[in-house]
Design an enzyme around this catalytic site. Structure first.
Site, PDB file in Angstrom:
ATOM      1  N   LYS A 110       0.868  -1.188   0.000  1.00  0.00           N
ATOM      2  CA  LYS A 110       0.000   0.000   0.000  1.00  0.00           C
ATOM      3  C   LYS A 110       0.892   1.220   0.000  1.00  0.00           C
ATOM      4  O   LYS A 110       2.031   1.154   0.482  1.00  0.00           O
ATOM      5  CB  LYS A 110      -0.889   0.015   1.259  1.00  0.00           C
ATOM      6  CG  LYS A 110      -2.175   0.771   1.078  1.00  0.00           C
ATOM      7  CD  LYS A 110      -3.198  -0.044   0.321  1.00  0.00           C
ATOM      8  CE  LYS A 110      -4.513   0.669   0.149  1.00  0.00           C
ATOM      9  NZ  LYS A 110      -5.575  -0.242  -0.301  1.00  0.00           N
TER      10      LYS A 110
HETATM   11  P1  NAD Z   1     -12.894   7.334  -3.412  1.00  0.00           P
HETATM   12  O1  NAD Z   1     -11.881   8.358  -3.068  1.00  0.00           O
HETATM   13  O2  NAD Z   1     -13.240   7.111  -4.829  1.00  0.00           O
HETATM   14  O3  NAD Z   1     -14.246   7.603  -2.595  1.00  0.00           O
HETATM   15  C1  NAD Z   1     -14.290   7.782  -1.217  1.00  0.00           C
HETATM   16  C2  NAD Z   1     -15.682   8.289  -0.888  1.00  0.00           C
HETATM   17  O4  NAD Z   1     -15.823   8.387   0.533  1.00  0.00           O
HETATM   18  C3  NAD Z   1     -15.984   9.672  -1.459  1.00  0.00           C
HETATM   19  O5  NAD Z   1     -17.303   9.689  -1.959  1.00  0.00           O
HETATM   20  C4  NAD Z   1     -15.887  10.574  -0.233  1.00  0.00           C
HETATM   21  O6  NAD Z   1     -16.661  11.750  -0.350  1.00  0.00           O
HETATM   22  C5  NAD Z   1     -16.440   9.631   0.812  1.00  0.00           C
HETATM   23  N1  NAD Z   1     -16.202  10.074   2.172  1.00  0.00           N
HETATM   24  C6  NAD Z   1     -15.081  10.574   2.711  1.00  0.00           C
HETATM   25  N2  NAD Z   1     -15.302  10.920   3.990  1.00  0.00           N
HETATM   26  C7  NAD Z   1     -16.595  10.612   4.258  1.00  0.00           C
HETATM   27  C8  NAD Z   1     -17.430  10.738   5.391  1.00  0.00           C
HETATM   28  N3  NAD Z   1     -16.963  11.233   6.537  1.00  0.00           N
HETATM   29  N4  NAD Z   1     -18.709  10.330   5.309  1.00  0.00           N
HETATM   30  C9  NAD Z   1     -19.208   9.827   4.159  1.00  0.00           C
HETATM   31  N5  NAD Z   1     -18.471   9.687   3.052  1.00  0.00           N
HETATM   32  C10 NAD Z   1     -17.173  10.073   3.098  1.00  0.00           C
HETATM   33  O7  NAD Z   1     -12.357   5.960  -2.745  1.00  0.00           O
HETATM   34  P2  NAD Z   1     -12.779   4.470  -3.125  1.00  0.00           P
HETATM   35  O8  NAD Z   1     -11.760   3.951  -4.071  1.00  0.00           O
HETATM   36  O9  NAD Z   1     -14.223   4.414  -3.437  1.00  0.00           O
HETATM   37  O10 NAD Z   1     -12.509   3.735  -1.730  1.00  0.00           O
HETATM   38  C11 NAD Z   1     -13.489   3.687  -0.685  1.00  0.00           C
HETATM   39  C12 NAD Z   1     -13.095   2.587   0.301  1.00  0.00           C
HETATM   40  O11 NAD Z   1     -12.994   1.348  -0.398  1.00  0.00           O
HETATM   41  C13 NAD Z   1     -11.734   2.772   0.964  1.00  0.00           C
HETATM   42  O12 NAD Z   1     -11.775   2.215   2.266  1.00  0.00           O
HETATM   43  C14 NAD Z   1     -10.801   1.947   0.101  1.00  0.00           C
HETATM   44  O13 NAD Z   1      -9.635   1.542   0.776  1.00  0.00           O
HETATM   45  C15 NAD Z   1     -11.718   0.767  -0.204  1.00  0.00           C
HETATM   46  N6  NAD Z   1     -11.360  -0.013  -1.392  1.00  0.00           N
HETATM   47  C16 NAD Z   1     -11.247   0.560  -2.615  1.00  0.00           C
HETATM   48  C17 NAD Z   1     -10.963  -0.243  -3.721  1.00  0.00           C
HETATM   49  C18 NAD Z   1     -10.902   0.319  -5.107  1.00  0.00           C
HETATM   50  O14 NAD Z   1     -10.829  -0.484  -6.055  1.00  0.00           O
HETATM   51  N7  NAD Z   1     -10.984   1.609  -5.313  1.00  0.00           N
HETATM   52  C19 NAD Z   1     -10.746  -1.619  -3.563  1.00  0.00           C
HETATM   53  C20 NAD Z   1     -10.864  -2.174  -2.287  1.00  0.00           C
HETATM   54  C21 NAD Z   1     -11.187  -1.356  -1.203  1.00  0.00           C
END
Ligand code: NAD
Length: 422
Positions: A110
């Protein structure tokens, strides 16, 4: 418990605590625990960039490679103001168990930069992304460590990473990152993979609980890559999406929200704020509203001992990494019969599974169509789900502990058969 000065903070403590609880279950001796838990490498870099106003700014970046026992390390890159080496290490450790559970030939990795990406102009974001990759070149490679997107990064950032790496190699090396745009060697279906995987697993959990999608409701926290696709995919299955939030606003309507209209609003404004005045809701209250499926898809540590009792759902689908603290997990476990848990390392594993497909396609320069990607994704998720459910029954443990036990065991056995060098 944490004897390492470098790795600190609540997220790292959480990963450590979880690991020891699983290691107790597996009766792993102390010396083996040390070998399995501590990251192989941590890299810290300073990334200077020119700001648009002519000044220079320096940002701190990290990359943690957890173990190299099964192949290269693999994992996302986070751009957020909360990023520190402890958080990155915890996320790398979780990636290891996730890859092992899915049967992928990777260790966990990471990375991230301590920056609010919204505070940068597009040019500054590109400069920072390229400088970060340039600083990482000695430590990464298609057979060493393969990056992907995470919170605050996206396909465009991956394209800049790939381009920067390739410029230094003098040839296109598309397999250095996954989650790239299809136009630059990405795979169809990667952008949607995590959210689609969440919807697939929720669908399977519904079948087991005999819940009809058309009579079910869901609340999704986070409307980024994962949350927005998960919400759309659940809506497509007929589930009524009654609550959605992002960092700027929360909306709730028992009659159902128009997910497509919210996606359109996001494309235009980049935040949910301003979508509706009628359905506006208190973001702190959203997670506790009654629903069939609750999908935290934003941040770590949102379900805590203070609020876990208030959760009122049948399926908790942990799309985010680490949304439930270990203390809250103890209470969640007592509600095992009420709440069907899809733990994070299973629930969001669709992303890394399709990243693996992208890496394989890049290495072979032979590309699959979307139907093949989805079919293979669903098959991989089904295998992991069955594995977790049967292990949970066999050992009388929670789905989370079962998923972690499988992941830790895979790594432990690989280390055991390879032996300890020299
Ligand atoms: P992203 O940056 O695309 O989206 C994150 C979202 O969370 C945004 O909509 C943001 O506004 C929202 N957010 C932030 N603070 C918040 C709050 N206090 N209340 C409500 N919403 C809030 O990120 P992502 O890629 O969608 O990742 C989201 C989660 O999924 C993370 O934990 C990440 O580690 C996990 N994840 C992502 C992937 C991937 O393929 N992108 C894969 C596995 C896990």
């Amino acid at each position: 418990m944490n004897e390492h000065a470098l790795y600190k903070g609540p997220v790292f403590e959480m990963a450590t605590r979880q690991f020891h609880s699983v290691a107790d279950h597996l009766a792993l001796p102390r010396d083996e625990r040390e070998r399995i838990l501590w990251p192989k490498r941590a890299i810290a870099v300073s990334c200077p960039i020119h700001r648009d106003d002519g000044s220079t700014a320096v940002f701190q970046g990290y990359r943690v490679q957890h173990h190299l026992t099964l192949g290269p390390t693999k994992g996302g890159t986070r751009f957020a103001s909360t990023v520190d080496v402890g958080e990155v290490a915890a996320l790398a450790i979780w990636m290891s168990w996730k890859c092992a559970l899915a049967g992928l030939p990777y260790g966990g990795g990471k990375g991230g930069i301590t920056v609010d990406p919204h505070s940068l102009s597009p040019r500054e974001l590109e400069a920072l992304s390229r400088r970060y990759m340039q600083e990482m070149i000695p430590f990464v490679g298609p057979h060493t460590d393969v990056m992907a997107p995470d919170v605050g990064t996206n396909e465009q950032v991956m394209a800049w990473f790939m381009d920067t790496y390739s410029m230094y190699q003098g040839r296109t090396v598309s397999e250095i990152v996954t989650g790239k745009p299809v136009q630059s060697g990405g795979t169809v279906g990667r952008r949607e993979a995590t959210g689609r995987g969440v919807a697939y697993l929720v669908g399977r959990a519904m079948e087991k609980l005999e819940l009809k999608p058309s009579q079910s409701s869901a609340i999704v926290q986070g409307f980024g890559n994962v949350g927005s696709v998960a919400a759309a995919a659940l809506a497509q299955r007929g589930v009524k999406i009654i609550g959605i939030s992002d960092h700027s606003a929360a909306y709730f309507d028992r009659n159902g929200l128009d997910v497509a209209a919210m996606e359109q609003h996001m494309r235009k404004h980049r935040v949910l704020r301003g979508f509706s005045t009628q359905a506006s809701f208190d973001p702190h209250e959203l997670l506790w509203q009654r629903c069939d499926v609750l999908v935290p898809a934003a941040l770590e540590r949102v379900i805590t001992p203070e609020n876990v009792e208030k959760i009122d759902c049948r399926i908790l689908a942990e799309a985010a990494n680490g949304p439930t603290t270990p203390e809250a997990d103890v209470i969640l476990d007592q509600r095992r019969d009420e709440i069907f848990l899809l733990p994070d390392i299973l629930c969001n594993s669709g992303g890394v599974i399709v990243s693996y497909f992208e890496w394989v396609q890049g290495l072979q320069q032979y590309f699959w169509d979307e139907a093949e990607v989805i079919e293979r994704l669903n098959r991989a998720l089904e295998r992991s789900l069955q594995h977790v459910l049967s292990r949970a029954v066999r050992d009388g443990i929670s789905h989370r502990k079962a998923a972690l036990a499988i992941g830790v065991e895979v790594v432990q056995r690989a280390k055991q058969v390879r032996g300890l060098f020299p």
